[in-house]
Design an enzyme around this catalytic site. Structure first.
Site, PDB file in Angstrom:
ATOM      1  CG  ASN A 154      -6.401  13.265 -83.996  1.00  0.00           C
ATOM      2  OD1 ASN A 154      -7.009  14.161 -84.588  1.00  0.00           O
ATOM      3  ND2 ASN A 154      -6.337  13.219 -82.691  1.00  0.00           N
ATOM      4  CD  GLN A 182      -3.207  10.693 -87.111  1.00  0.00           C
ATOM      5  OE1 GLN A 182      -3.101   9.565 -87.622  1.00  0.00           O
ATOM      6  NE2 GLN A 182      -2.735  10.959 -85.910  1.00  0.00           N
ATOM      7  CB  SER A 202       4.130  15.514 -86.887  1.00  0.00           C
ATOM      8  OG  SER A 202       4.924  15.135 -85.794  1.00  0.00           O
ATOM      9  CG  HIS A 204       5.700  11.616 -83.578  1.00  0.00           C
ATOM     10  ND1 HIS A 204       4.753  10.964 -82.841  1.00  0.00           N
ATOM     11  CD2 HIS A 204       5.365  12.923 -83.544  1.00  0.00           C
ATOM     12  CE1 HIS A 204       3.881  11.846 -82.364  1.00  0.00           C
ATOM     13  NE2 HIS A 204       4.229  13.044 -82.783  1.00  0.00           N
ATOM     14  CB  THR A 240      20.920  25.389 -83.673  1.00  0.00           C
ATOM     15  OG1 THR A 240      21.569  26.606 -83.306  1.00  0.00           O
ATOM     16  CG2 THR A 240      21.907  24.450 -84.333  1.00  0.00           C
ATOM     17  CB  CYS A 328      -4.130  14.482 -76.452  1.00  0.00           C
ATOM     18  SG  CYS A 328      -3.223  14.277 -77.964  1.00  0.00           S
TER      19      CYS A 328
HETATM   20  C1  LIG Z   1      -0.167  14.004 -83.513  1.00  0.00           C
HETATM   21  C2  LIG Z   1      -0.972  15.085 -84.109  1.00  0.00           C
HETATM   22  C3  LIG Z   1      -0.605  16.442 -83.959  1.00  0.00           C
HETATM   23  C4  LIG Z   1       0.537  16.871 -83.079  1.00  0.00           C
HETATM   24  O1  LIG Z   1       1.776  16.538 -83.635  1.00  0.00           O
HETATM   25  P1  LIG Z   1       3.084  16.534 -82.675  1.00  0.00           P
HETATM   26  O2  LIG Z   1       4.207  16.320 -83.625  1.00  0.00           O
HETATM   27  O3  LIG Z   1       2.893  15.398 -81.732  1.00  0.00           O
HETATM   28  O4  LIG Z   1       3.134  17.857 -82.008  1.00  0.00           O
HETATM   29  C5  LIG Z   1      -1.359  17.402 -84.581  1.00  0.00           C
HETATM   30  N1  LIG Z   1      -2.411  17.064 -85.344  1.00  0.00           N
HETATM   31  C6  LIG Z   1      -2.797  15.779 -85.528  1.00  0.00           C
HETATM   32  C7  LIG Z   1      -3.957  15.481 -86.402  1.00  0.00           C
HETATM   33  C8  LIG Z   1      -2.087  14.757 -84.911  1.00  0.00           C
HETATM   34  O5  LIG Z   1      -2.484  13.494 -85.081  1.00  0.00           O
END
Ligand SMILES: *Cc1c(COP(=O)(O)O)cnc(C)c1O
Length: 399
Positions: A154, A182, A202, A204, A240, A328
């Site tokens: 990331n 990523q 993930s 987002h 849920t 982070c």
């Molecule tokens: C953003 C990220 C995560 C965490 O994902 P969240 O959905 O924000 O908890 C874990 N690993 C990597 C490589 C990321 O870039």
């Protein structure tokens, strides 16, 4: 005065949600809000929507739908994979292998398990951030119960040789997990061809909503539950279902994987022009990460004699959203563990800037950053006593 223009170049931290995804989600907040565990019609609609999303994810990964488990995001998926495998295989052994450049969701989970009596090997990386498959082979013992190596980093964008690492794990019959948060939408993924047993993603990070993710678990993998409670997700992940989020994730992964090549081509062209421009106009810079094996939108670059945080503030003042090290760690003074693992000296790690481009960026954005960034760097260096002492400023500012 008009609204200030915002140039968003922090897509590795998070993305906006695509309009098609917002539209797909909307009915599951309002009309089809039923609990999928209930039997009336609006509940059946929610259940059907989850099935569709599960099929969309399976299709994107080359997996079967019954190997897809929805979670609350990348962090939960990483925690589940690691803690779940660890506790289910404790009688077999207590050794885990990962790398020094993982996301904190993996590193901190491994550190927690070390306190619980597990042994963890953190594999080193080369100066580009690559894990050497030979190092993995050497680290394996008859007590190794899990190998977890991220797909793409990331911070520096380096893409690891996942299929090769997975093949080593497969030869030793050790489950192989990859944090692919990523990678989705940037790299074609096939869990079978790449020997992946568990995979975290993930929404987002690929133009879907926040708070929803997936853990892919290959059929037959021995893993304990992380979240205990009701019988959702085939009795493996209670709670849920986040129906609208799951629908959004399904739509987003379908869109993100439909034309990876076209998406990459567009973003990489802008990235390459931005990168070349920065290196050509600003002296004393270091490009971090691998020159080619890298996410298409990622630039991670260190500027000598500069503090990353102050650079971010000046850029923010110009409407440019970027990040230093990892999103982070921003706000703490610790240098990035990823940059340090690549062998970058601490002082230079502090002056790193991460720009991650995405599908909202334009050539005009690139032009603007190329205009502003050199000025910001010059201004900050002019304030730096170290820069003056170094003589790299050409002696113009000697006092
Ligand atoms: C953003 C990220 C995560 C965490 O994902 P969240 O959905 O924000 O908890 C874990 N690993 C990597 C490589 C990321 O870039």
């Amino acid at each position: 005065m008009g609204e200030k223009r915002i140039i968003y170049m922090d897509h590795s931290a998070t993305t906006y949600v695509r309009q098609e995804v917002v539209d797909a989600m909307a009915p599951y907040h309002t009309e089809n809000f039923g609990n999928p565990s209930s039997i009336y019609r609006i509940a059946r609609a929610s259940k059907k929507a989850i099935d569709t999303a599960r099929a969309q994810v399976a299709q994107a990964l080359g997996a079967d739908a019954d190997e897809i488990y929805f979670t609350s995001g990348g962090s939960e998926s990483d925690n589940w994979a690691i803690k779940g495998i660890a506790s289910a295989n404790i009688r077999k052994g207590s050794h885990i292998i990962t790398s020094q450049i993982e996301h904190h969701a993996v590193i901190h989970t491994c550190q927690y398990l070390e306190k619980e009596g597990f042994t963890v090997t953190y594999l080193p990386v080369d100066r580009y951030g690559l894990v050497d498959p030979a190092d993995l082979e050497k680290a394996i013992t008859d007590k190794t119960i899990l190998i977890s190596i991220m797909y793409a980093n990331n911070e520096i964008g380096t893409i690891e040789p996942i299929a090769e690492l997975g093949a080593i794990a497969r030869n030793h019959k050790i489950p192989f997990h990859t944090d692919a948060v990523q990678a989705v939408g940037n790299v074609p993924i096939d869990v079978n061809a790449q020997n992946i047993d568990l995979l975290s993603l993930s929404a987002h990070k690929f133009y879907g909503p926040k708070g929803v993710g997936v853990l892919y678990i290959r059929k037959g993998t021995k893993i304990d539950n992380l979240i205990h409670g009701g019988g959702q997700e085939r009795r493996r992940r209670a709670g849920t279902e986040n129906i609208a989020g799951i629908v959004g994730l399904g739509k987003a992964i379908e869109l993100a994987t439909a034309d990876i090549e076209g998406h990459n081509k567009k973003i990489q062209a802008m990235r390459d022009r931005l990168q070349k421009g920065i290196i050509a106009t600003i002296p004393s810079t270091h490009l971090n990460g691998h020159p080619e094996k890298r996410l298409p939108g990622n630039i991670n670059i260190s500027f000598e004699f500069i503090e990353g945080e102050s650079m971010l503030l000046w850029l923010d003042d110009e409407g440019i959203c970027a990040s230093t090290g990892s999103a982070c760690t921003s706000g703490s003074l610790e240098p990035s563990h990823v940059l340090l693992a690549t062998g970058l000296p601490v002082e230079i790690s502090h002056g790193s800037l991460r720009l991650t481009l995405g599908n909202i960026n334009t050539d005009a954005d690139v032009d603007f950053v190329l205009e502003v960034l050199p000025k910001v760097v010059t201004r900050l260096r002019d304030m730096s006593p170290l820069y003056k002492k170094s003589g790299k400023d050409g002696g113009c500012n000697v006092q």
